[in-house]
Design an enzyme around this catalytic site. Structure first.
Site, PDB file in Angstrom:
ATOM      1  N   CYS A  71       0.837  -1.197   0.000  1.00 56.31           N
ATOM      2  CA  CYS A  71       0.000   0.000   0.000  1.00 56.31           C
ATOM      3  C   CYS A  71       0.874   1.250   0.000  1.00 56.31           C
ATOM      4  O   CYS A  71       2.106   1.170  -0.027  1.00 56.31           O
ATOM      5  CB  CYS A  71      -0.917   0.009   1.222  1.00 56.31           C
ATOM      6  SG  CYS A  71      -0.017   0.045   2.790  1.00 56.31           S
ATOM      7  N   ASP A 129      10.321  24.065 -33.942  1.00 57.25           N
ATOM      8  CA  ASP A 129      11.483  24.328 -34.793  1.00 57.25           C
ATOM      9  C   ASP A 129      11.069  24.018 -36.230  1.00 57.25           C
ATOM     10  O   ASP A 129      10.122  23.254 -36.454  1.00 57.25           O
ATOM     11  CB  ASP A 129      12.645  23.431 -34.363  1.00 57.25           C
ATOM     12  CG  ASP A 129      13.821  23.524 -35.316  1.00 57.25           C
ATOM     13  OD1 ASP A 129      14.277  24.650 -35.578  1.00 57.25           O
ATOM     14  OD2 ASP A 129      14.250  22.471 -35.818  1.00 57.25           O
ATOM     15  N   ASP A 142      14.674  19.062 -33.088  1.00 58.47           N
ATOM     16  CA  ASP A 142      15.382  17.822 -33.425  1.00 58.47           C
ATOM     17  C   ASP A 142      16.888  17.978 -33.514  1.00 58.47           C
ATOM     18  O   ASP A 142      17.611  16.991 -33.615  1.00 58.47           O
ATOM     19  CB  ASP A 142      14.875  17.284 -34.776  1.00 58.47           C
ATOM     20  CG  ASP A 142      15.499  18.029 -35.945  1.00 58.47           C
ATOM     21  OD1 ASP A 142      15.536  19.275 -35.901  1.00 58.47           O
ATOM     22  OD2 ASP A 142      15.971  17.362 -36.888  1.00 58.47           O
ATOM     23  N   ASP A 173      18.806  23.045 -30.999  1.00 58.81           N
ATOM     24  CA  ASP A 173      17.553  23.098 -30.239  1.00 58.81           C
ATOM     25  C   ASP A 173      17.744  22.648 -28.787  1.00 58.81           C
ATOM     26  O   ASP A 173      16.846  22.836 -27.959  1.00 58.81           O
ATOM     27  CB  ASP A 173      16.491  22.196 -30.883  1.00 58.81           C
ATOM     28  CG  ASP A 173      16.143  22.635 -32.291  1.00 58.81           C
ATOM     29  OD1 ASP A 173      16.046  23.852 -32.517  1.00 58.81           O
ATOM     30  OD2 ASP A 173      15.980  21.760 -33.168  1.00 58.81           O
ATOM     31  N   CYS A 213       3.559   1.500   2.636  1.00 57.42           N
ATOM     32  CA  CYS A 213       4.780   0.751   2.309  1.00 57.42           C
ATOM     33  C   CYS A 213       5.700   1.594   1.433  1.00 57.42           C
ATOM     34  O   CYS A 213       6.914   1.633   1.636  1.00 57.42           O
ATOM     35  CB  CYS A 213       4.434  -0.546   1.579  1.00 57.42           C
ATOM     36  SG  CYS A 213       3.387  -1.677   2.499  1.00 57.42           S
TER      37      CYS A 213
END
Length: 776
Positions: free
Chosen positions: A22, A463, A666, A670, A25
Site C-alpha cells: 500500500c 522548430d 530535433d 535546439d 509501504c
C-alpha cells in the site's frame, strides 16, 4: 521543468523491490532510500514494484541499502541492464505471485464454505457431530489465520514492530483482535465475551479475493512493457568466416560480427545492412505503419521485423545499448518517477495507518463505555433471531447485544474498511498504463512528472528544419532551357557532385538514384566555396558548371530575360536554385526544398482547434521560414527567423511569462531550448543530444504523434484525478460509517466482513479505472 530533467542519467539506478502492499509501504521504502548518504532522490512505483534512485557515486555499491530494505520486509535487488530479459523475468514472477494468491484464495474460499456449512447445520439442527460447534469454527479460524492468512499476519506484525504500519498491519490487528477475544471467550466462558470466529475466516476470504483481483489487474497494467521486451529474440544466426551459419544465443554476439536474417525474423541487435534488400516493419518501435526500405548502408534497430527477403547485418550495438533495451529502460524509469499530483496522497498515506489505528481504538472505547449508554437502542437493533454470546453470526450485516461485542465489531470494521492501497495505487497505476501504452505507439515520456506537465502546457514552439519539415533537401522541380532534357541535366550534375557532402548536392544525387541514372566518372573538378563546382567527366567534352545562378551568370554563360523571369519565380517560392551549364550554354535549374512533413498541416490544425498557442522558430532565412509559416497557417507575429540557439532560449523565456511552454525540435541547436522549456519534445529522427535534452521523445517521423501524446497525457491526468477523488472520498465516507456514525440515527451497522469486501473493491476499482486508458 529544467530542474527536473535527468541530466545525469548514468547516475540513475533501478531497484526491484518486493513486499509493498500500500501507500504506507511506499512511504516507508522511500524514507529508507532517501536517508542513505549516496542517494540524492528516490521515487517508488507501487504497481511495478520498482524504485528509481539518483545517486551521488554510481560506482559505490548499494549492498548496505539493499540489506536494510530486505531486513525491513522489502526484499530488493539492483536491476541488471545487460540484457532486456528483465521484463520477461518479472512477467514470470508476476504470474507466480498471481498463482500464489490464487492458491491462497482457493483455501480461504474452502474455509468460507465449511464455515457456511457449519451455520447451515446449526440452523437446521442436522445431527452431524462437531460440525456447527464452537470448536469446529475455532478450528476453521485457526487454520485460516495460520494457513492462507499467515503471510498477511507475518508482514503486518513485522511492520508494526518496526513502527511502519501498512495495510497488512490493519488487517492483522482486526483479525487477531477478533480471534484472540473469541479464544478467551471459548476457554473462559464466564468472562461473558462474544465469539467472533466467523470474522477471521470471512475477513481473510474477502481480503485475499481483493488481493487476487488486484494482482491480476496489476499484471495487465504492465503488458505493454512486456510486449516490448518480447520483441527481442533469444537467438540469432551468426555468419562464420567460411560463410557457414550457426544459431547462437544473443548474449554471445559481439559488435562487428555478421548475422543473417531471413524473411519473418525479428532483428535481435542494432546493425548495419551489408547485403540484400528488404522491407522492415518498425511499427512496434515507432508506430510507423509504412515499412522501412532496407538496403546496404541502412541502419536497423533491434526489435523490428524483416518482412520480405534475406539480408546480412553487421552487429553494431548489443544488450543494453540496443534501441529496444533503451526504450524499455526509459519506460521503466518513467514509470518509477512520480507525478507531482501524487504528493498529497503520499503525505496522507504516510500517516494513514496511524490515524486508522487511533480511530479504531477510540471507536472501541467510545461504544464500550459511552455510546451504548447514550443510545441503548443500538443494542436492540434487529434483535429477532439474535444468538447468544457463544453463538455465531449468520449474516454479513450481523447485529450484537452487548456493548463489548458491538465495540469489537465496529473497531474491527474500522481497521479493515480503511484502504491506504487505493491512495497508493491512484497515481502509479495510471502512470504505468499510460507510459506503457505510449511506448507501444512510439511516444516515450520520461516520467510521471512529464505526463503531468504535458497535460498542462498551452503554448507550443516548433522548430522548422527536421521538425515541421523532413530535414532533408529534395529536388522538387526543374526548369529546362530550350531543348535541354531533364535526365541529361541530372546525369551531368549528379556525376560532378557525387563526391560532395553538401546538402544540395546530396539532393541532386538522391534524385539521380531515384531515376536509376548511371553516373559517369569525374575527370577533373574544382570547388569554389560558396559558388559551386566546375569540372569534366569521362565520355563528354566540355566544362560542366553546377552552382548558384549568380555565379553561373558571371561566368559568361548565355543569359536572357526568360531565364531571369524563371529564376525570380523560383526565388519567390523560397526554394534553393542550383543552375547547371555545359560550356557556354545554360541547361536549366534544379529547384530544391526541404519538404514539409505530410502530417504537419493536420497536426497543426488539431493543436489549434484544441486551443494551443503556436509559434515557429528557425535559424533559416526569412523567405524560407515565412513561406513555410504561411503554408501552415502561422501569422507573421508567430514566426521568428535567423535565430541563434541563444535567441531561441531568450524568446522562449519571454513566452514562459504567459504560461507553460513546450518546445519541439530535433537538432543540436535546439538542445538549450529543449532543456529550458517546461516540456521539451524531440523528434526521434533527430540528433541524440536533442533526445537527451527532451522530456518526451516521439520516435519515427510522424508529427501527428504530438497532439495524440498530449491528448493521452490529459486523459491520464483525468484518470488520476478520478482515482484520487475515489480514494479520498471512499475513506472519508467509509471510515465514519464503520465507526458507527449512522448507527444511532439509521441503525446502519457495517460488519467486519462487509467492510473487508468494500476495502477490496475500493483498491480494485482504482486499478480497473486505470486500465480503461487502454481502450481510449
Amino acid at each position: 521543468m529544467s530542474s527536473k530533467k535527468i541530466t545525469q542519467r548514468k547516475n540513475s539506478i533501478l531497484l526491484d523491490i518486493d513486499g509493498m502492499k500500500c501507500g504506507s509501504c511506499v512511504q516507508a521504502v522511500e524514507k529508507i532510500l532517501r536517508n542513505h548518504p549516496n542517494v540524492n532522490n528516490a521515487s517508488v512505483n507501487l504497481v511495478t514494484k520498482i524504485a528509481f534512485i539518483e545517486v551521488e557515486d554510481p560506482n559505490q555499491p548499494l549492498t548496505d541499502l539493499i540489506q536494510t530494505l530486505t531486513s525491513k520486509g522489502f526484499p530488493s535487488e539492483e536491476r541488471d541492464y545487460q540484457t532486456t530479459s528483465n521484463s520477461v523475468e518479472l512477467d514470470t514472477q508476476g504470474n507466480e505471485n498471481l498463482w500464489n494468491k490464487w492458491r491462497q484464495l482457493i483455501i480461504a474460499t474452502s474455509l468460507l464454505i465449511f464455515s457456511g456449512m457449519g451455520h447451515l447445520v446449526e440452523g437446521q439442527q442436522i445431527p452431524i457431530p462437531l460440525v456447527g460447534s464452537l470448536p469446529f469454527h475455532a478450528s476453521l479460524a485457526t487454520f485460516a489465520l495460520f494457513g492462507p492468512g499467515r503471510s498477511i499476519l507475518k508482514a503486518g506484525l513485522k511492520s508494526a514492530m518496526l513502527f511502519t504500519p501498512t495495510m497488512d498491519t490493519l488487517v492483522s490487528l482486526g483479525v487477531l483482535s477478533a480471534y484472540t477475544a473469541s479464544i478467551i471467550a471459548l476457554i473462559w466462558p464466564k468472562v461473558g465475551w462474544p465469539c467472533f470466529f466467523n470474522e477471521p475466516v470471512m475477513l481473510l476470504g474477502f481480503v485475499l479475493l481483493g488481493r487476487f483481483l488486484e494482482e491480476r489487474a496489476r499484471v495487465k497494467t504492465g503488458t505493454a512493457l512486456k510486449e516490448l521486451a518480447k520483441l527481442q529474440p533469444e537467438t540469432a544466426t551468426l555468419i562464420l568466416e567460411n560463410n557457414e551459419t550457426r544459431e547462437i544465443r544473443i548474449g554471445a554476439i559481439k559488435p562487428g560480427e555478421k548475422i543473417q536474417l531471413l524473411a519473418g525474423d525479428r532483428i535481435p541487435v542494432d546493425g548495419l545492412v551489408l547485403k540484400g534488400n528488404s522491407a522492415i516493419d518498425i511499427s512496434s518501435l515507432t508506430g510507423e505503419s509504412l515499412p522501412l526500405e532496407a538496403s546496404p548502408g541502412v541502419e536497423l534497430p533491434s526489435g523490428s521485423l524483416n518482412l520480405e527477403s534475406t539480408i546480412t547485418l553487421e552487429v553494431q550495438k548489443i544488450g543494453s545499448e540496443t534501441a529496444i533495451a533503451k526504450i524499455i529502460s526509459l519506460v521503466e524509469e518513467a514509470q518509477a518517477r512520480k507525478a507531482p499530483i501524487q504528493g498529497l496522497a503520499d503525505k496522507v498515506a504516510g500517516i494513514f495507518c496511524y490515524g486508522v489505528t487511533s480511530l479504531a481504538l477510540i471507536t472501541f472505547i467510545f461504544w464500550w463505555q459511552i455510546g451504548t449508554r447514550i443510545w441503548p437502542q443500538v443494542l436492540e437493533i434487529s434483535n429477532t433471531g439474535f444468538m447468544q454470546s457463544h453463538h455465531l453470526h449468520d449474516h454479513l450485516m450481523n447485529t450484537t447485544q452487548t456493548p463489548l461485542s458491538l465495540s469489537f465489531q465496529l473497531s474491527i470494521a474500522v481497521l479493515v474498511v480503511a484502504c491506504p492501497c487505493a491512495l497508493g495505487l491512484a497515481t502509479p497505476t495510471v502512470i504505468t498504463v499510460a507510459s506503457g501504452e505510449a511506448a507501444k505507439r512510439g511516444w516515450l515520456f520520461k516520467g510521471g512528472d512529464v505526463i503531468e506537465m504535458a497535460s498542462k502546457v498551452r503554448q507550443i514552439i516548433f522548430d522548422k528544419t527536421g521538425t515541421l519539415t523532413i530535414g532533408r533537401p529534395l529536388v522538387v522541380d526543374t526548369w529546362e532551357n530550350n531543348d535541354s532534357k531533364r535526365n541529361d541535366m541530372l546525369k551531368l550534375a549528379a556525376s560532378l557532385e557525387q563526391e560532395s557532402r553538401h546538402p544540395l548536392a546530396q539532393a541532386i544525387i538522391q534524385e539521380a538514384y531515384k531515376k536509376a541514372i548511371k553516373l559517369n566518372h569525374v575527370s577533373s573538378i574544382t570547388t569554389l566555396a560558396g559558388k559551386g563546382v566546375a569540372g569534366t567527366i569521362n565520355d563528354l567534352e566540355g566544362l560542366i558548371r553546377v552552382g548558384t545562378p549568380e555565379w553561373i551568370k558571371n561566368e559568361g554563360i548565355e543569359w536572357n530575360e526568360m531565364i531571369d523571369q524563371n529564376l525570380k519565380l523560383s526565388k519567390r517560392k523560397a526554394q534553393s536554385v542550383v543552375a547547371v551549364a555545359l560550356e557556354e550554354k545554360l541547361l536549366g535549374f534544379f529547384l530544391i526544398d526541404d519538404q514539409v512533413r505530410k502530417d504537419a498541416f493536420l497536426s497543426i490544425n488539431q493543436l489549434r482547434s484544441r486551443g494551443f498557442a503556436l509559434s515557429l522558430f528557425s535559424g533559416d532565412r526569412d523567405s524560407a521560414v515565412l513561406s513555410l509559416g504561411e503554408q501552415l497557417g502561422f501569422s507573421k507575429k508567430e514566426i521568428e527567423w535567423q535565430m541563434l540557439p541563444t535567441d531561441k532560449l531568450n524568446k522562449l523565456n519571454q513566452l514562459k511569462k504567459n504560461g507553460l511552454v513546450a518546445m519541439i525540435g530535433d537538432g543540436i541547436n535546439d538542445a538549450p531550448a529543449l532543456a529550458a522549456a517546461d516540456l521539451g519534445v524531440a523528434i526521434g529522427t533527430g540528433t541524440q543530444i536533442a533526445q537527451d535534452s527532451a522530456d518526451l521523445v516521439l520516435l519515427g517521423e510522424n508529427l501527428e504523434a504530438l497532439p495524440n501524446a498530449l491528448k493521452l497525457s490529459q486523459q491520464a491526468m483525468l484518470k488520476i484525478r478520478q482515482n484520487l477523488a475515489w480514494a479520498f472520498g471512499y475513506n472519508l465516507i467509509a471510515l465514519p460509517i464503520a465507526a458507527g456514525l449512522l448507527l444511532p440515527s439509521s441503525g446502519l451497522l457495517l460488519s467486519p466482513p462487509l467492510a473487508a469486501l468494500l476495502m477490496a473493491l475500493s483498491s480494485i476499482s482504482v486499478v480497473f479505472n486505470a486500465l480503461s486508458l487502454k481502450s481510449k
